[in-house]
Structure formats: structure tokens, C-alpha cells
Design a protein around this motif. Sequence first.
Motif, PDB file in Angstrom:
ATOM      1  N   THR A  12       0.848  -1.207   0.000  1.00 28.86           N
ATOM      2  CA  THR A  12       0.000   0.000   0.000  1.00 28.86           C
ATOM      3  C   THR A  12       0.875   1.245   0.000  1.00 28.86           C
ATOM      4  O   THR A  12       2.102   1.154   0.123  1.00 28.86           O
ATOM      5  CB  THR A  12      -0.879   0.069   1.271  1.00 28.86           C
ATOM      6  OG1 THR A  12      -0.025   0.343   2.400  1.00 28.86           O
ATOM      7  CG2 THR A  12      -1.637  -1.230   1.511  1.00 28.86           C
ATOM      8  N   ASP A  13       0.232   2.401  -0.100  1.00 31.28           N
ATOM      9  CA  ASP A  13       0.976   3.641   0.115  1.00 31.28           C
ATOM     10  C   ASP A  13       1.140   3.833   1.618  1.00 31.28           C
ATOM     11  O   ASP A  13       0.755   2.959   2.412  1.00 31.28           O
ATOM     12  CB  ASP A  13       0.264   4.828  -0.557  1.00 31.28           C
ATOM     13  CG  ASP A  13      -1.116   5.113   0.030  1.00 31.28           C
ATOM     14  OD1 ASP A  13      -1.456   4.555   1.091  1.00 31.28           O
ATOM     15  OD2 ASP A  13      -1.857   5.905  -0.586  1.00 31.28           O
ATOM     16  N   ALA A  14       1.704   4.965   2.021  1.00 33.77           N
ATOM     17  CA  ALA A  14       1.981   5.160   3.443  1.00 33.77           C
ATOM     18  C   ALA A  14       0.924   6.050   4.084  1.00 33.77           C
ATOM     19  O   ALA A  14       1.187   6.749   5.050  1.00 33.77           O
ATOM     20  CB  ALA A  14       3.372   5.766   3.618  1.00 33.77           C
ATOM     21  N   CYS A  15      -0.289   6.020   3.543  1.00 32.05           N
ATOM     22  CA  CYS A  15      -1.381   6.815   4.090  1.00 32.05           C
ATOM     23  C   CYS A  15      -2.023   5.999   5.215  1.00 32.05           C
ATOM     24  O   CYS A  15      -3.030   5.321   5.014  1.00 32.05           O
ATOM     25  CB  CYS A  15      -2.351   7.128   2.958  1.00 32.05           C
ATOM     26  SG  CYS A  15      -3.685   8.163   3.457  1.00 32.05           S
ATOM     27  N   PHE A  16      -1.418   6.050   6.389  1.00 37.62           N
ATOM     28  CA  PHE A  16      -1.839   5.198   7.500  1.00 37.62           C
ATOM     29  C   PHE A  16      -3.291   5.499   7.879  1.00 37.62           C
ATOM     30  O   PHE A  16      -3.735   6.632   7.788  1.00 37.62           O
ATOM     31  CB  PHE A  16      -0.917   5.408   8.704  1.00 37.62           C
ATOM     32  CG  PHE A  16       0.498   5.009   8.405  1.00 37.62           C
ATOM     33  CD1 PHE A  16       0.893   3.687   8.495  1.00 37.62           C
ATOM     34  CD2 PHE A  16       1.421   5.956   7.984  1.00 37.62           C
ATOM     35  CE1 PHE A  16       2.187   3.305   8.199  1.00 37.62           C
ATOM     36  CE2 PHE A  16       2.714   5.586   7.677  1.00 37.62           C
ATOM     37  CZ  PHE A  16       3.096   4.261   7.783  1.00 37.62           C
ATOM     38  N   GLY A  17      -4.006   4.465   8.266  1.00 43.60           N
ATOM     39  CA  GLY A  17      -5.400   4.643   8.655  1.00 43.60           C
ATOM     40  C   GLY A  17      -6.360   4.360   7.512  1.00 43.60           C
ATOM     41  O   GLY A  17      -7.480   3.910   7.737  1.00 43.60           O
ATOM     42  N   ALA A  18      -5.949   4.641   6.308  1.00 40.89           N
ATOM     43  CA  ALA A  18      -6.801   4.365   5.140  1.00 40.89           C
ATOM     44  C   ALA A  18      -5.879   4.241   3.929  1.00 40.89           C
ATOM     45  O   ALA A  18      -5.987   4.983   2.968  1.00 40.89           O
ATOM     46  CB  ALA A  18      -7.817   5.472   4.935  1.00 40.89           C
ATOM     47  N   ALA A  19      -4.958   3.286   4.004  1.00 38.68           N
ATOM     48  CA  ALA A  19      -3.944   3.169   2.966  1.00 38.68           C
ATOM     49  C   ALA A  19      -4.555   2.694   1.652  1.00 38.68           C
ATOM     50  O   ALA A  19      -5.501   1.907   1.642  1.00 38.68           O
ATOM     51  CB  ALA A  19      -2.859   2.200   3.414  1.00 38.68           C
ATOM     52  N   ALA A  20      -4.016   3.206   0.547  1.00 34.87           N
ATOM     53  CA  ALA A  20      -4.500   2.785  -0.776  1.00 34.87           C
ATOM     54  C   ALA A  20      -3.584   1.686  -1.295  1.00 34.87           C
ATOM     55  O   ALA A  20      -2.359   1.807  -1.235  1.00 34.87           O
ATOM     56  CB  ALA A  20      -4.496   3.971  -1.725  1.00 34.87           C
ATOM     57  N   GLY A  68       7.802  -1.084   4.382  1.00 35.36           N
ATOM     58  CA  GLY A  68       7.564  -2.296   5.158  1.00 35.36           C
ATOM     59  C   GLY A  68       6.853  -2.064   6.483  1.00 35.36           C
ATOM     60  O   GLY A  68       6.729  -2.975   7.296  1.00 35.36           O
ATOM     61  N   LEU A  69       6.350  -0.842   6.720  1.00 34.36           N
ATOM     62  CA  LEU A  69       5.601  -0.599   7.961  1.00 34.36           C
ATOM     63  C   LEU A  69       4.165  -1.070   7.797  1.00 34.36           C
ATOM     64  O   LEU A  69       3.567  -0.875   6.737  1.00 34.36           O
ATOM     65  CB  LEU A  69       5.594   0.908   8.278  1.00 34.36           C
ATOM     66  CG  LEU A  69       6.958   1.504   8.607  1.00 34.36           C
ATOM     67  CD1 LEU A  69       6.895   3.025   8.574  1.00 34.36           C
ATOM     68  CD2 LEU A  69       7.419   1.007   9.979  1.00 34.36           C
ATOM     69  N   PRO A  70       3.580  -1.699   8.843  1.00 33.04           N
ATOM     70  CA  PRO A  70       2.193  -2.153   8.711  1.00 33.04           C
ATOM     71  C   PRO A  70       1.214  -0.985   8.525  1.00 33.04           C
ATOM     72  O   PRO A  70       1.336   0.040   9.193  1.00 33.04           O
ATOM     73  CB  PRO A  70       1.916  -2.883  10.031  1.00 33.04           C
ATOM     74  CG  PRO A  70       3.125  -2.729  10.881  1.00 33.04           C
ATOM     75  CD  PRO A  70       4.192  -2.036  10.125  1.00 33.04           C
ATOM     76  N   THR A  71       0.297  -1.179   7.605  1.00 36.76           N
ATOM     77  CA  THR A  71      -0.742  -0.170   7.361  1.00 36.76           C
ATOM     78  C   THR A  71      -2.099  -0.873   7.493  1.00 36.76           C
ATOM     79  O   THR A  71      -2.160  -2.097   7.578  1.00 36.76           O
ATOM     80  CB  THR A  71      -0.650   0.367   5.915  1.00 36.76           C
ATOM     81  OG1 THR A  71      -0.695  -0.730   4.995  1.00 36.76           O
ATOM     82  CG2 THR A  71       0.624   1.150   5.696  1.00 36.76           C
ATOM     83  N   THR A  72      -3.184  -0.097   7.514  1.00 34.35           N
ATOM     84  CA  THR A  72      -4.516  -0.696   7.403  1.00 34.35           C
ATOM     85  C   THR A  72      -5.268  -0.004   6.275  1.00 34.35           C
ATOM     86  O   THR A  72      -4.983   1.138   5.920  1.00 34.35           O
ATOM     87  CB  THR A  72      -5.343  -0.582   8.697  1.00 34.35           C
ATOM     88  OG1 THR A  72      -5.603   0.798   8.962  1.00 34.35           O
ATOM     89  CG2 THR A  72      -4.635  -1.210   9.877  1.00 34.35           C
ATOM     90  N   LEU A  73      -6.230  -0.726   5.722  1.00 33.45           N
ATOM     91  CA  LEU A  73      -6.953  -0.233   4.540  1.00 33.45           C
ATOM     92  C   LEU A  73      -8.192   0.564   4.909  1.00 33.45           C
ATOM     93  O   LEU A  73      -9.010   0.852   4.047  1.00 33.45           O
ATOM     94  CB  LEU A  73      -7.368  -1.417   3.661  1.00 33.45           C
ATOM     95  CG  LEU A  73      -6.237  -2.316   3.161  1.00 33.45           C
ATOM     96  CD1 LEU A  73      -6.804  -3.484   2.373  1.00 33.45           C
ATOM     97  CD2 LEU A  73      -5.269  -1.525   2.302  1.00 33.45           C
ATOM     98  N   GLY A  74      -8.353   0.912   6.182  1.00 33.37           N
ATOM     99  CA  GLY A  74      -9.569   1.619   6.606  1.00 33.37           C
ATOM    100  C   GLY A  74     -10.559   0.613   7.149  1.00 33.37           C
ATOM    101  O   GLY A  74     -10.565  -0.547   6.737  1.00 33.37           O
ATOM    102  N   THR A  99     -13.021  16.664   4.186  1.00 31.70           N
ATOM    103  CA  THR A  99     -13.106  15.221   4.356  1.00 31.70           C
ATOM    104  C   THR A  99     -12.384  14.719   5.595  1.00 31.70           C
ATOM    105  O   THR A  99     -12.925  13.918   6.335  1.00 31.70           O
ATOM    106  CB  THR A  99     -12.579  14.482   3.116  1.00 31.70           C
ATOM    107  OG1 THR A  99     -11.299  14.992   2.812  1.00 31.70           O
ATOM    108  CG2 THR A  99     -13.496  14.681   1.948  1.00 31.70           C
ATOM    109  N   GLY A 100     -11.182  15.218   5.852  1.00 27.66           N
ATOM    110  CA  GLY A 100     -10.443  14.754   7.037  1.00 27.66           C
ATOM    111  C   GLY A 100     -10.277  13.251   7.026  1.00 27.66           C
ATOM    112  O   GLY A 100     -10.344  12.611   5.979  1.00 27.66           O
ATOM    113  N   PRO A 101     -10.103  12.651   8.201  1.00 29.97           N
ATOM    114  CA  PRO A 101      -9.819  11.225   8.245  1.00 29.97           C
ATOM    115  C   PRO A 101     -11.060  10.344   8.207  1.00 29.97           C
ATOM    116  O   PRO A 101     -10.956   9.147   8.003  1.00 29.97           O
ATOM    117  CB  PRO A 101      -9.111  11.063   9.596  1.00 29.97           C
ATOM    118  CG  PRO A 101      -9.623  12.191  10.431  1.00 29.97           C
ATOM    119  CD  PRO A 101     -10.050  13.287   9.515  1.00 29.97           C
ATOM    120  N   GLY A 102     -12.243  10.910   8.372  1.00 26.17           N
ATOM    121  CA  GLY A 102     -13.457  10.093   8.479  1.00 26.17           C
ATOM    122  C   GLY A 102     -13.949   9.599   7.134  1.00 26.17           C
ATOM    123  O   GLY A 102     -13.254   9.703   6.128  1.00 26.17           O
ATOM    124  N   PRO A 103     -15.187   9.034   7.128  1.00 22.46           N
ATOM    125  CA  PRO A 103     -15.753   8.548   5.880  1.00 22.46           C
ATOM    126  C   PRO A 103     -15.942   9.670   4.866  1.00 22.46           C
ATOM    127  O   PRO A 103     -16.119  10.828   5.233  1.00 22.46           O
ATOM    128  CB  PRO A 103     -17.112   7.965   6.292  1.00 22.46           C
ATOM    129  CG  PRO A 103     -17.276   8.215   7.740  1.00 22.46           C
ATOM    130  CD  PRO A 103     -16.061   8.861   8.281  1.00 22.46           C
TER     131      PRO A 103
END
Length: 451
Positions: free
Chosen positions: A152-160, A196-202, A338-342
Amino acid sequence: MIVMKFGGTSVRGAERMRRVAEIVHNRLGEGPVVVTSAMAGVTDALSGLFEIALRGDREGLDDGLGRLRELHLGVAAELGGAGQSLDARLESHLRELRVLLRGLRLVGTARARSRDAVLGHGELMAQELLAAALTAAGCPTRLVPSTRVVVTDACFGAAAPDLEGTRRQARTEVSPLVEQGVVPVLGGYVGASPEGLPTTLGRGGSDLSASLLGLALGADAVEIWTDVDGLMTADPRRVQGARILPRATFREAAELAGFGAKVLHPASIDPALQGGVPVWIRNSLAPSRPGTLIGRQASGGGEVRAIASRASMAELRLHCPGRAMEGDFLGRLLLAATGPGPAPIQVAVGPAGVAIILPAEQASLAERQLVDLGEVQITASLGLVAAVGEGLAHRPDRWALWLEQAADLGLRRIVQGPFGSSLGVLLSESNVQTLVERWHALCLSSVEEGP
Ligand code: ASP
Ligand code: MG
């Protein structure tokens, strides 16, 4: 090859994991790749623990960690068979989690990357347990860390996800196992950044993991196993007589998900659509039921096939005459709103300003971010009801019929999807139920019967 994804309710407890193992065992001949969510409630618990750690609440943290340990070791004990090595692996994940959270408690601040490292632990532990259940059921099984597969990219919290990177990894880490007749078991929701850092997809992202892997592996189908029978003509908790949709198009499924049907994560349709990989929604508690097939097939000429709804919506209007179309104004606006939410449901731009329809819980944050751009007005206590059907845009002759039904219900705005496969309205929240019932009655007359 098929990708079989099991949601949190499908893997809640040893008994359900055994059912899942049996479902997979019956499909060994088709080359299953298994993706699992965290057990139901665990990601929420981890998110709570993250906050507790940042508040510096040592006791709360130890309590919460204790409960998670009890839950997972309890399921391991009930599964039996796998013995000490399973316990040891669970303990090692729990230890890492404890170290992470205690560190956060001492530091008192955290970056988004730490949150992802914490939240991903639900899938890490579910993956261990499900692999043990599969082995016990006689499936040759191998655990595959998602951090080695989903790039994924490094957009933590909602990685693409990065499709090419994921494809490369999946072909070396996953495909060879399937060719050897081994069932790879991956945790959904989790990936890794290029470093290589763990991310999540949201939140809810395991569905996306599954469809992404389906595309990356060139799978014949993706199966999303959950606790309902499939996509339905309406939310059965709102409407009596809601029926299963035996088929839906990718667009219909995406619109339904975006407009509030909880069965599928909205973003999960995109990879499947790109590769034309059919997606099944199946019920792990009733595996003999046929489910819903989401695919490319056209499902008709503009009939409404299902009704979706969302409560707790707000409309935010920004007065900025003449400026909305200027320079980078819209880019700045979207970033601020938009911020970090939906994501917002819709953004309507006109010469006088901009209207944004978004979940109510995000409205006040968005307002604060937007005051510099113009005068902001918020209307809350709104709801959204949408009629979904491929090709609706081509039947404007029918729109009047649908809108008429909303005319006496505080209709505030018409909301159409970009590809014309939905017709929705924003109205006062207290009238959502009435309109869902009215529209569903209209819809049923045009839904095809099951096979
Ligand atoms: N466990 C994650 C969540 O609860 C991802 C998922 O279940 O899809 O959001
Ligand atoms: Mg889910």
C-alpha cells in the motif's frame, strides 16, 4: 483459484471457525485462498485500547489487554488440537501489542502508523486461529503475513493499495502455495507501506483485501462470506418482505454499499470491477443458500433493484459566490472537508457555492475547517434514501414516479450517482422509514425472481 473472505461474525468463536473450516474444506478442489477479518468486536476493542493508552490509563489498558488475551486463548483452547504452538504464537502477538500500547501510554502521543500497528493485531490473531481450525479440519494450510503480500501507500489509517506491487508479491508468496494444494491464510485489512511498515486499509477493509487479492491473483471468483444471505432489496430490519437479490452488477453493488447497505465495503468493488472478477456474497451461517452474484452482466434496463438508506446525514453549504470554480479552491475545500473520516456522499458545486452531503458526525469538524473559505451553514438530522438500478439514468420517464413519493416528506435535495445507476433524495431523517417503505413497494414490482 478462489478467494474466500470471512468477516468478523463468521469467525467469532471456535464453533464458527469450525464451520468456516468445513466450508473451505468442501472447496479444496477449487484452490481456495482464505482471507479473514478480526473476530467481531476486536478491532473496535483495539481502537478503544489505543485511546485508553493515550489517556495514560494503565489499569484500563491492562484490563482490556487481559480481555483480548482471554478471548483469543479461549478460542484456541476450544479449538484444541493445535496445542502449545498456537498458544505461543498468540502470546507473541499479544506481547507485541502490550509493548506497543504501553509505549504509547508512556509517550502520550502517537502517529497514525502506531494506530495501524495496533489495529492490525485483530487480524493477526484471527489468522492464527483460523489456520489452526483449517488444519484441524484436514486442510493443508499455510499462514501468510499480509504485510508480505498487500503493498500500500503510506497513508496510515486508510492506505491505498498498490496493485502492481501487490500482484508481484501475491504471485511469489501466494500462488505457489495454491499450486501445491496448500491453502494460504491471510489476515484482511492489513498491508505494508513501501518501507515495510504495517498499514490498514480503513475500517471494514477486509473486503477490499479480498477483492484486491482476487484481482492480483487472477482468481476465478471472490467470495465474501458474512452473516446475511446476500444483497437485499432493502434492509430487512427496516422493511418486511425484503428479498435477496440473486444478481447485481458491480455498479449496483457499489452504489448500494455507498448509500448505506452494510454488507460490502464500498471500495471493495473497484478491484473486482477492474478485472471483471465475479464477487459472491454468501452466508457462512447458512452455506447452502445461493447468495448474491455480483458481476458484469447487465441486469436490465433501468429497473430499480434495491433501496438503500442512511440516517444521520448532514448538509453543509458554503457560500463563496464566483470562487468555487477558481484555481485550487475545490482541492483545498475537499481536503478540509473530508479529514480522516468517511468520505462525503456528494459534493455539488455551483456558481454561488458548494453543498456537501456528509455523515453528521463529521459536519462540525468540516465546518471548523471551512470557515476560512466562506460562510458555512449546516443542516443536520437528515437522511438519505436511494433507489439503485443499472441504467436508471436512461429512464427519466420513471423518475417522476419515484420523486412524487417523496414530495410530502420534506424532500430537500436530489442525489444521483455519477453513472446514473442510482436516484436518491436527501430528506428529514424522521421520514426515512416512510420513504424506504414506499420505494421498496415500488421496487418489488420490478425485481427479478431468484433462480
Ligand atoms: N477488522 C476490520 C474492521 O473491523 C476490518 C474488517 O473487518 O473488514 O474494520
Ligand atoms: Mg466487514
